[in-house]
Each structure stands twice: as C-alpha cells, then as structure tokens.
Design a protein around this motif. Sequence first.
Motif, PDB file in Angstrom:
ATOM      1  N   GLY A  99       1.593  18.975 -10.085  1.00 32.78           N
ATOM      2  CA  GLY A  99       1.822  19.864  -9.586  1.00 32.78           C
ATOM      3  C   GLY A  99       0.351  20.456  -9.040  1.00 32.78           C
ATOM      4  O   GLY A  99      -0.055  21.504  -8.716  1.00 32.78           O
ATOM      5  N   PHE A 100      -0.551  19.443  -8.877  1.00 32.36           N
ATOM      6  CA  PHE A 100      -1.763  19.621  -8.481  1.00 32.36           C
ATOM      7  C   PHE A 100      -2.289  18.198  -7.961  1.00 32.36           C
ATOM      8  O   PHE A 100      -1.924  17.293  -8.229  1.00 32.36           O
ATOM      9  CB  PHE A 100      -2.914  20.169  -9.196  1.00 32.36           C
ATOM     10  CG  PHE A 100      -3.096  19.614 -10.382  1.00 32.36           C
ATOM     11  CD1 PHE A 100      -3.988  18.258 -10.697  1.00 32.36           C
ATOM     12  CD2 PHE A 100      -2.509  19.808 -11.502  1.00 32.36           C
ATOM     13  CE1 PHE A 100      -4.208  17.640 -11.802  1.00 32.36           C
ATOM     14  CE2 PHE A 100      -2.629  19.014 -12.989  1.00 32.36           C
ATOM     15  CZ  PHE A 100      -3.532  17.981 -12.836  1.00 32.36           C
TER      16      PHE A 100
ATOM     17  N   ASP B 194       0.900  -0.962   0.033  1.00 31.42           N
ATOM     18  CA  ASP B 194      -0.181   0.013  -0.003  1.00 31.42           C
ATOM     19  C   ASP B 194       0.928   1.429   0.004  1.00 31.42           C
ATOM     20  O   ASP B 194       0.633   2.113  -0.888  1.00 31.42           O
ATOM     21  CB  ASP B 194      -0.953  -0.017   1.227  1.00 31.42           C
ATOM     22  CG  ASP B 194      -1.930  -1.080   1.202  1.00 31.42           C
ATOM     23  OD1 ASP B 194      -2.033  -1.960   0.186  1.00 31.42           O
ATOM     24  OD2 ASP B 194      -3.015  -1.188   1.802  1.00 31.42           O
ATOM     25  N   GLY B 195       1.674   1.178   0.717  1.00 37.04           N
ATOM     26  CA  GLY B 195       2.838   2.365   0.974  1.00 37.04           C
ATOM     27  C   GLY B 195       3.597   2.652  -0.250  1.00 37.04           C
ATOM     28  O   GLY B 195       3.674   4.121  -0.815  1.00 37.04           O
ATOM     29  N   ALA B 196       3.844   1.614  -1.376  1.00 37.56           N
ATOM     30  CA  ALA B 196       4.378   1.931  -2.374  1.00 37.56           C
ATOM     31  C   ALA B 196       3.719   2.355  -3.256  1.00 37.56           C
ATOM     32  O   ALA B 196       4.091   3.567  -4.142  1.00 37.56           O
ATOM     33  CB  ALA B 196       5.054   0.729  -3.041  1.00 37.56           C
ATOM     34  N   VAL B 197       2.278   1.972  -3.340  1.00 39.97           N
ATOM     35  CA  VAL B 197       1.427   3.013  -4.411  1.00 39.97           C
ATOM     36  C   VAL B 197       1.006   4.220  -3.819  1.00 39.97           C
ATOM     37  O   VAL B 197       1.169   5.047  -4.907  1.00 39.97           O
ATOM     38  CB  VAL B 197       0.105   2.058  -4.265  1.00 39.97           C
ATOM     39  CG1 VAL B 197      -1.249   2.583  -5.176  1.00 39.97           C
ATOM     40  CG2 VAL B 197       0.138   0.514  -4.960  1.00 39.97           C
ATOM     41  N   SER B 198       0.889   4.262  -2.745  1.00 39.78           N
ATOM     42  CA  SER B 198       0.560   5.758  -2.250  1.00 39.78           C
ATOM     43  C   SER B 198       1.744   6.806  -2.310  1.00 39.78           C
ATOM     44  O   SER B 198       1.657   8.009  -3.008  1.00 39.78           O
ATOM     45  CB  SER B 198       0.299   5.561  -0.759  1.00 39.78           C
ATOM     46  OG  SER B 198      -0.775   5.203  -0.224  1.00 39.78           O
ATOM     47  N   ARG B 199       3.084   6.230  -2.451  1.00 40.10           N
ATOM     48  CA  ARG B 199       4.120   6.982  -2.677  1.00 40.10           C
ATOM     49  C   ARG B 199       4.241   7.461  -4.184  1.00 40.10           C
ATOM     50  O   ARG B 199       4.291   8.403  -4.739  1.00 40.10           O
ATOM     51  CB  ARG B 199       5.290   6.462  -2.254  1.00 40.10           C
ATOM     52  CG  ARG B 199       5.846   6.405  -0.833  1.00 40.10           C
ATOM     53  CD  ARG B 199       7.251   6.022  -0.518  1.00 40.10           C
ATOM     54  NE  ARG B 199       7.233   4.681  -0.892  1.00 40.10           N
ATOM     55  CZ  ARG B 199       7.252   3.663  -0.065  1.00 40.10           C
ATOM     56  NH1 ARG B 199       6.683   3.801   1.358  1.00 40.10           N
ATOM     57  NH2 ARG B 199       7.378   2.317  -0.519  1.00 40.10           N
ATOM     58  N   ALA B 200       3.812   6.279  -4.988  1.00 36.44           N
ATOM     59  CA  ALA B 200       3.632   6.485  -6.576  1.00 36.44           C
ATOM     60  C   ALA B 200       2.817   7.322  -6.821  1.00 36.44           C
ATOM     61  O   ALA B 200       2.890   8.433  -7.638  1.00 36.44           O
ATOM     62  CB  ALA B 200       3.622   5.182  -7.249  1.00 36.44           C
ATOM     63  N   VAL B 201       1.447   7.510  -6.343  1.00 41.32           N
ATOM     64  CA  VAL B 201       0.478   8.619  -6.618  1.00 41.32           C
ATOM     65  C   VAL B 201       0.840   9.748  -6.275  1.00 41.32           C
ATOM     66  O   VAL B 201       0.761  10.820  -7.211  1.00 41.32           O
ATOM     67  CB  VAL B 201      -0.784   7.988  -5.935  1.00 41.32           C
ATOM     68  CG1 VAL B 201      -1.889   9.051  -5.894  1.00 41.32           C
ATOM     69  CG2 VAL B 201      -1.538   6.875  -6.541  1.00 41.32           C
ATOM     70  N   ARG B 202       1.596  10.057  -5.215  1.00 47.85           N
ATOM     71  CA  ARG B 202       2.082  11.200  -4.769  1.00 47.85           C
ATOM     72  C   ARG B 202       3.160  11.832  -5.652  1.00 47.85           C
ATOM     73  O   ARG B 202       3.111  12.864  -5.867  1.00 47.85           O
ATOM     74  CB  ARG B 202       2.610  11.356  -3.153  1.00 47.85           C
ATOM     75  CG  ARG B 202       1.469  11.006  -2.205  1.00 47.85           C
ATOM     76  CD  ARG B 202       1.942  11.248  -1.022  1.00 47.85           C
ATOM     77  NE  ARG B 202       1.167  11.061   0.066  1.00 47.85           N
ATOM     78  CZ  ARG B 202      -0.073  11.924   0.312  1.00 47.85           C
ATOM     79  NH1 ARG B 202       0.047  12.987  -0.180  1.00 47.85           N
ATOM     80  NH2 ARG B 202      -0.916  11.538   1.234  1.00 47.85           N
TER      81      ARG B 202
ATOM     82  N   THR C 117     -10.564  13.085  -8.171  1.00 48.71           N
ATOM     83  CA  THR C 117     -11.237  14.275  -8.632  1.00 48.71           C
ATOM     84  C   THR C 117     -11.757  14.021  -9.815  1.00 48.71           C
ATOM     85  O   THR C 117     -11.408  13.042 -10.396  1.00 48.71           O
ATOM     86  CB  THR C 117     -10.225  15.511  -8.529  1.00 48.71           C
ATOM     87  OG1 THR C 117      -9.158  15.088  -9.382  1.00 48.71           O
ATOM     88  CG2 THR C 117      -9.482  15.594  -7.418  1.00 48.71           C
ATOM     89  N   PRO C 118     -12.743  14.850 -10.343  1.00 46.50           N
ATOM     90  CA  PRO C 118     -13.070  14.851 -11.680  1.00 46.50           C
ATOM     91  C   PRO C 118     -12.032  14.687 -12.751  1.00 46.50           C
ATOM     92  O   PRO C 118     -11.849  14.037 -13.869  1.00 46.50           O
ATOM     93  CB  PRO C 118     -14.046  16.068 -11.879  1.00 46.50           C
ATOM     94  CG  PRO C 118     -14.623  16.299 -10.593  1.00 46.50           C
ATOM     95  CD  PRO C 118     -13.307  15.811  -9.633  1.00 46.50           C
TER      96      PRO C 118
END
Length: 312
Positions: free
Chosen positions: A63-64, A48-56, A77-78
């Motif tokens: 930049g958003f 889970d942590g690896a996916v969260s870091r990749a998304v960040r 988000t849409p």
Amino acid sequence: MCPMCPMPPSSPMAPPTHMPPLSALRAFEATVRHGSVSKAARELHLTDGAVSRAVRDMEEALGFALFQRSNRSIIATPTARVLAEEVALALERLRGALGRARQAAGPDRPLVLSCEPTFLMRWLIPRLGGLQEAIGTQRELRLVSAGGSVPFAREGIDLAIRRADFDLGADVVAEPFLQEHVGPVCRPALAKTLARSGPLGGVLLHTASRPDAWRHWSELTGVPLQPGREARFEHFYLSLQAAVAGAGIAIGPLALVADDLASGTLCAPRGFVADGSHYVLMSPRPVHDEARFALVLEWLRTQTLPLARADA
C-alpha cells in the motif's frame, strides 16, 4: 462498550495484511541489493519488465511506494532498505530449511542438477534421455536453470554445470569436461554474402549476457569487425535463435550450435577458436555421492568428446 466485544464498536478494524507472492519478495530484495532492475533481472534470469511488475506487485500489497523512480534510476526508500534486509534474512532461512529437508529425504529423492540456461536448452535437454539413463532410471532427475555461483545447500542442489568464467570458490569441486570454442554462425544463405577473409561485416547479433563476445573473438582471431548494423538481445539464447531465423550473425559456442551445424540450419563461415574458458561439473566439497558425480562426469565427457575432435 459492548460487554461481549474486546474493543469499542466504533473502533475501526485493522486492515488485513496481504502477503506478497514469493516472486515479488525475491525481485524486491534483489532490486534493492543491486540498486538496479536490470541487474536484479540478470541474477533472477527474468526480463526487466517481469522484475518491475513484481516490484509493483509488492508495493500494491503493502500500500505504499518502496522506490523513488526517475527516467534513468530507481532508488530504494529508507523503509525499503530496512525491509529488504529482513526479506533477505527470511529468504536465506527458507532456502536453508528447504535444502535441509531435501538432504534429509535420503537417496530416493530427486537428483537436482543446476545448469546455465542456454547450455541447458541447446545442448543438455536434447540429450536428456542419455543423462537419465546414466544416473539410473529409478531416480528422478530435476533440472534447474541458473547461472553464476551455486547455492548448493541453500537450494538443495546436488550438481551444477557452469562455464568457468567466474571465481568458483574453494568450497566446491569443479571438474572440466569441455573447452569452449566460439565462432560466427549464421544461416548458409547469409554466409554466401560474406567475404571469406578480411573484415567481418553483416548484421552482428549481440547479447547482454556475453556483451564482449564479438570483441573477444576479434582479438583472438585478429579479424576486424565492420558491421553493417547491429542487433542486441537480452539473453544469449535469443541471439542464437535470431541467427537460426536468419536475422544476422551470432557468436556461437561450438557445443551450443553443434546440432544446428549438423542439420545444416547454421554454418560457421570462419570456423571456431578456443576462447580460454571451459565448462565444469560442480559439487559441494566434499562430494556427497562420489559414484553419482563420477557417472555424470563420465557421461558429459563422452558426449562432448566428438566436439573436441571436430574442432581439433
């Protein structure tokens, strides 16, 4: 305006577009599609942590923010949903192009075999030399760790080994080579503290990839569970490693603990029982290389025959 310049000197230049890494794109798309970091992680065989870091990483590159986050949920988000659809199409085209390139490379290209991670680590890799010899030492064998449905053409996979506990589909050939038998396994010293009959106690080790393993075994054998406490792991391989380390009792498929049983590292105090599933060798239909498929299937059946005899 400067006659040599295409824009006024005072006009700000557009910031450079930073392409997120492919791993971030895959993690982002899977998270949006599943609406869950945990489900995306299971699909991609990551934490889970690896996916969260990749998304960040993806969000930082753009930049958003792409998700609305709370303690218990993550909502795309849409803008993220629209972007995820485009990313999915791009990934599909990229996989297709890679698959076609691999197929076009001809018979000298590597033989790509996809295999479930725990089966790969605990059974196949220790026997890799024999498999390489079976397919021919002149052809490179390339292993891919993955579970679930097999994207053969999309990812250039020739053969796959799966536990047939899901819908395999009509577009594949699937030949069984091993029936699954499961049972409690632990260190011999720990087994001495367990009752030889009646309810099974002790520290029971669970895994997210087979969450119902203990319940299913209890139903098959009629043995009730009375755990002193329980420990949970993200991947099946980790629960077996914890049993090897003496942390408790795991549900062990016979094939995946056979080497530990032979060495005396683990023991099976209650034996094994067929759970109704089996492992299969898979290929796209029609089989592109029938001779190679038959060679690998025969090798798998020969190597797993002692397991069937030991449990008979």
